[in-house]
Design a protein around this motif. Structure first.
Motif, PDB file in Angstrom:
ATOM      1  N   GLU A 208       0.564  -3.694   2.280  1.00 12.85           N
ATOM      2  CA  GLU A 208       0.271  -2.738   1.212  1.00 12.85           C
ATOM      3  C   GLU A 208      -0.711  -1.675   1.706  1.00 12.85           C
ATOM      4  OE1 GLU A 208      -1.471  -2.613  -3.361  1.00 12.85           O
ATOM      5  OE2 GLU A 208      -1.409  -4.505  -2.283  1.00 12.85           O
TER       6      GLU A 208
ATOM      7  N   ASP B 194       2.186  -5.710  -9.831  1.00 11.39           N
ATOM      8  CA  ASP B 194       2.758  -6.044  -8.537  1.00 11.39           C
ATOM      9  C   ASP B 194       4.227  -6.396  -8.686  1.00 11.39           C
ATOM     10  OD1 ASP B 194       0.313  -5.655  -7.424  1.00 11.39           O
ATOM     11  OD2 ASP B 194      -0.172  -7.767  -7.206  1.00 11.39           O
TER      12      ASP B 194
ATOM     13  N   SER C 171       0.601  -9.691   2.554  1.00  7.02           N
ATOM     14  CA  SER C 171       0.998  -8.713   1.535  1.00  7.02           C
ATOM     15  C   SER C 171      -0.005  -7.579   1.434  1.00  7.02           C
ATOM     16  CB  SER C 171       1.143  -9.389   0.173  1.00  7.02           C
ATOM     17  OG  SER C 171       2.225 -10.269   0.182  1.00  7.02           O
ATOM     18  N   LYS C 172      -1.297  -7.906   1.421  1.00  8.81           N
ATOM     19  CA  LYS C 172      -2.338  -6.878   1.328  1.00  8.81           C
ATOM     20  C   LYS C 172      -2.365  -6.019   2.590  1.00  8.81           C
ATOM     21  CE  LYS C 172      -4.091  -7.379  -2.705  1.00  8.81           C
ATOM     22  NZ  LYS C 172      -3.911  -6.336  -3.706  1.00  8.81           N
TER      23      LYS C 172
END
Length: 81
Positions: free
Chosen positions: A33, A2, A29-30
């Motif tokens: 992403e 990451d 963040s996920k």
């Protein structure tokens, strides 16, 4: 591995995204992403024709002037007489 990424976004968008991520039990963040992954994945893989679908193609032949909407309308009229 990451890596960190810094983005500049509208404050309202950030708050909405944080709320969405929290309500869906995912980190911001996920979430980002996942979105970027869906944007950049190879489009050809999703359009692959399976052997079953390929074997079914051409099974039904229709007249050139066949109108699907008219046929469906006729079906509904008969069904609800």
């Amino acid at each position: 591995m990451d890596k960190k990424l810094t983005l500049s976004l509208n404050k309202t968008i950030i708050e909405s995204a944080k709320n969405y991520a929290k309500s869906n039990n995912i980190s911001l963040s996920k979430l980002i992403e996942s979105y970027l992954t869906s944007l950049t994945k190879d489009k050809r893989s999703s359009a692959e024709i399976t052997p079953l679908v390929e074997s079914l193609s051409g099974v039904i032949s229709l007249e050139k002037d066949f109108d699907v909407k008219d046929a469906y309308t006729d079906y509904l009229i008969e069904k609800y007489k």
